[in-house]
Write a protein that holds these residues in place. Structure first.
Motif, mmCIF file in Angstrom:
data_model
loop_
_atom_site.group_PDB
_atom_site.id
_atom_site.type_symbol
_atom_site.label_atom_id
_atom_site.label_comp_id
_atom_site.label_asym_id
_atom_site.label_seq_id
_atom_site.Cartn_x
_atom_site.Cartn_y
_atom_site.Cartn_z
ATOM 1 N N GLY A 203 0.732 -1.049 0.062
ATOM 2 C CA GLY A 203 0.119 -0.128 -0.137
ATOM 3 C C GLY A 203 0.857 1.146 0.015
ATOM 4 O O GLY A 203 1.010 2.009 -1.081
ATOM 5 N N THR A 204 1.198 1.675 1.302
ATOM 6 C CA THR A 204 2.035 2.867 1.352
ATOM 7 C C THR A 204 3.468 2.955 0.421
ATOM 8 O O THR A 204 3.457 3.913 -0.342
ATOM 9 N N ILE A 205 4.129 1.834 0.260
ATOM 10 C CA ILE A 205 5.382 1.941 -0.597
ATOM 11 C C ILE A 205 4.842 1.975 -2.113
ATOM 12 O O ILE A 205 5.320 2.913 -2.714
ATOM 13 N N LEU A 206 3.883 1.213 -2.569
ATOM 14 C CA LEU A 206 3.571 1.205 -3.964
ATOM 15 C C LEU A 206 2.966 2.780 -4.349
ATOM 16 O O LEU A 206 3.347 3.311 -5.528
ATOM 17 N N ALA A 207 2.132 3.268 -3.538
ATOM 18 C CA ALA A 207 1.563 4.432 -4.022
ATOM 19 C C ALA A 207 2.813 5.457 -3.994
ATOM 20 O O ALA A 207 2.625 6.272 -4.594
ATOM 21 N N ALA A 208 3.767 5.245 -3.233
ATOM 22 C CA ALA A 208 4.792 6.367 -3.214
ATOM 23 C C ALA A 208 5.763 6.279 -4.439
ATOM 24 O O ALA A 208 6.154 7.065 -5.219
ATOM 25 N N LEU A 209 5.790 5.127 -4.875
ATOM 26 C CA LEU A 209 6.706 4.774 -6.181
ATOM 27 C C LEU A 209 5.903 5.054 -7.593
ATOM 28 O O LEU A 209 6.315 5.603 -8.343
ATOM 29 N N ARG A 210 4.629 4.688 -7.484
ATOM 30 C CA ARG A 210 3.664 5.535 -8.524
ATOM 31 C C ARG A 210 3.555 6.958 -8.605
ATOM 32 O O ARG A 210 3.336 7.659 -9.840
ATOM 33 N N GLY A 211 3.894 7.511 -7.374
ATOM 34 C CA GLY A 211 3.739 8.935 -7.479
ATOM 35 C C GLY A 211 5.238 9.637 -7.352
ATOM 36 O O GLY A 211 5.428 10.906 -7.052
ATOM 37 N N ALA A 212 6.224 8.880 -7.872
ATOM 38 C CA ALA A 212 7.595 9.591 -7.989
ATOM 39 C C ALA A 212 7.609 10.756 -8.773
ATOM 40 O O ALA A 212 6.970 10.547 -9.744
ATOM 41 N N THR A 213 8.205 11.749 -8.295
ATOM 42 C CA THR A 213 8.103 13.098 -8.927
ATOM 43 C C THR A 213 9.209 13.149 -9.968
ATOM 44 O O THR A 213 10.425 12.187 -9.731
ATOM 45 N N GLU A 214 9.164 14.108 -10.963
ATOM 46 C CA GLU A 214 10.200 13.945 -12.132
ATOM 47 C C GLU A 214 11.561 14.463 -11.358
ATOM 48 O O GLU A 214 12.703 13.722 -11.923
ATOM 49 N N ARG A 215 11.767 15.333 -10.605
ATOM 50 C CA ARG A 215 12.899 15.759 -9.742
ATOM 51 C C ARG A 215 12.925 15.394 -8.371
ATOM 52 O O ARG A 215 11.712 15.470 -7.680
ATOM 53 N N GLY A 216 13.873 14.769 -8.043
ATOM 54 C CA GLY A 216 14.177 14.611 -6.510
ATOM 55 C C GLY A 216 14.369 15.781 -5.712
ATOM 56 O O GLY A 216 14.107 16.857 -6.193
ATOM 57 N N SER A 217 14.239 15.517 -4.396
ATOM 58 C CA SER A 217 14.312 16.643 -3.517
ATOM 59 C C SER A 217 15.361 17.619 -3.549
ATOM 60 O O SER A 217 15.630 18.765 -3.652
ATOM 61 N N ASP A 218 16.478 17.110 -4.137
ATOM 62 C CA ASP A 218 17.654 17.647 -4.493
ATOM 63 C C ASP A 218 17.849 18.387 -5.905
ATOM 64 O O ASP A 218 18.572 19.259 -6.470
ATOM 65 N N GLY A 219 16.795 18.185 -6.608
ATOM 66 C CA GLY A 219 16.463 18.938 -7.958
ATOM 67 C C GLY A 219 17.031 17.755 -9.164
ATOM 68 O O GLY A 219 16.938 18.436 -10.333
ATOM 69 N N PHE A 220 17.700 16.827 -8.868
ATOM 70 C CA PHE A 220 18.105 15.667 -9.969
ATOM 71 C C PHE A 220 16.878 15.043 -10.769
ATOM 72 O O PHE A 220 16.036 14.838 -9.975
ATOM 73 N N ARG A 221 17.071 15.207 -11.801
ATOM 74 C CA ARG A 221 15.842 14.618 -12.775
ATOM 75 C C ARG A 221 15.836 12.930 -12.586
ATOM 76 O O ARG A 221 16.835 12.273 -12.879
#
Length: 292
Positions: A203-221
């Motif tokens: 549940g929690t983990i798969l939802a996070a992986l589906r919602g991966a943002t284009e850039r990480g928290s440091d700005g890396f694509r």
């Protein structure tokens, strides 16, 4: 993966990447095309499909000869050529068949970078930790949260404990207990982590992986690899990247296809002379070769 706050500082060249953080998550197309996979000799166990017994007939027809077996177009040597001067390992595991369809250098060890956050997430959730923060750590690859969880939930014991619980044979805790991103992993073990996660903590983990943002928290694509290669097929990913040594690590991992049918893992290591943009394109090319 980046080192952060004195615990795991990674010298990312984010100036060339840009400082803007894009947080929009990807969408899922309703009718994805099926993945085209190629058969290859695998080091992972395969389940044989039983041959059905033909129904007796009073006037049997001659049995047609089976078509010739299709040879693999994706092998370790072909993938190696896509990462010149570096190393690459890849596994595609078909969850419906319960078998790997592609396996190349599956037991070669790499520095994990942010892929160890999958184990950190399992450790935090197993002890009733904050699910929302776990999701943020995974979807935005947030190093500050990872460092906080690492310190609070056992440090290297997270790796050793979960490696034993899941049956990871090539995963090792970092030599420096404060450098969680120096955990050692293999592609075969990352597949096992996904198998456990999908069976016991989806549940929690798969939802996070589906919602991966284009850039990480440091700005890396972080849409290299699976996101860039999958096209219209649905995906859920955890990525990893690191630098500041003689080599650069760029990893892509996740599930692809309807109902997350395929677990796809590609781990890569390039000389430090290879910039991130080039390394990212190489990983994407490997995933395209795997998916067809």
């Amino acid at each position: 993966m980046r080192k952060l706050s004195g615990i795991f500082l990674v010298g990312l060249c984010v100036g060339a990447i840009g400082a803007v953080v894009v947080t929009a998550s990807h969408g899922t197309v309703a009718a994805p095309k099926p993945i085209a996979v190629t058969e290859a000799v695998t080091t992972m166990s395969e389940s044989a499909t039983p041959t059905p017994t033909p129904t007796p007939s009073p006037t049997p027809s001659p049995k047609a000869s089976p078509p010739p077996e299709k040879k693999s177009e994706v092998d370790a040597a072909a993938l190696d050529r896509l990462v010149p001067g570096g190393h690459v390992s890849a596994v595609v595991f078909d969850r419906e068949r319960g078998a790997a369809t592609v396996s190349a250098h599956a037991d070669r060890a790499y520095t994990s970078a942010s892929l160890v956050k999958l184990l950190i997430a399992l450790a935090v959730l197993d002890r009733g930790g904050p699910a929302a923060q776990v999701q943020r750590m995974l979807s935005r690859s947030d190093d500050e949260l990872a460092s906080r969880f690492w310190s609070s939930y056992g440090g290297p014991a997270i790796v050793t404990g979960w490696a034993k619980k899941i049956g990871l044979t090539g995963t090792r805790a970092p030599a420096d207990p404060g450098r969680w991103g120096d955990t050692r992993i293999t592609a075969a073990d990352v597949v096992r982590i996904y198998q456990y996660m999908l069976a016991h903590a989806p549940g929690t983990i798969l939802a996070a992986l589906r919602g991966a943002t284009e850039r990480g928290s440091d700005g890396f694509r972080q849409y290299f690899g699976i996101p860039d290669a999958a096209g219209q097929q649905p995906w859920a990913v955890k990525q990893g990247w690191s630098c500041c040594g003689p080599t650069r690590m760029l990893h892509t991992s996740g599930v692809v296809g309807e109902n997350g049918r395929y677990i796809v893992v590609v781990l890569s290591e390039n000389p430090s002379s290879v910039d991130y943009a080039t390394g990212s394109k190489r990983v994407t090319a490997v995933v395209r070769a795997l998916l067809g």
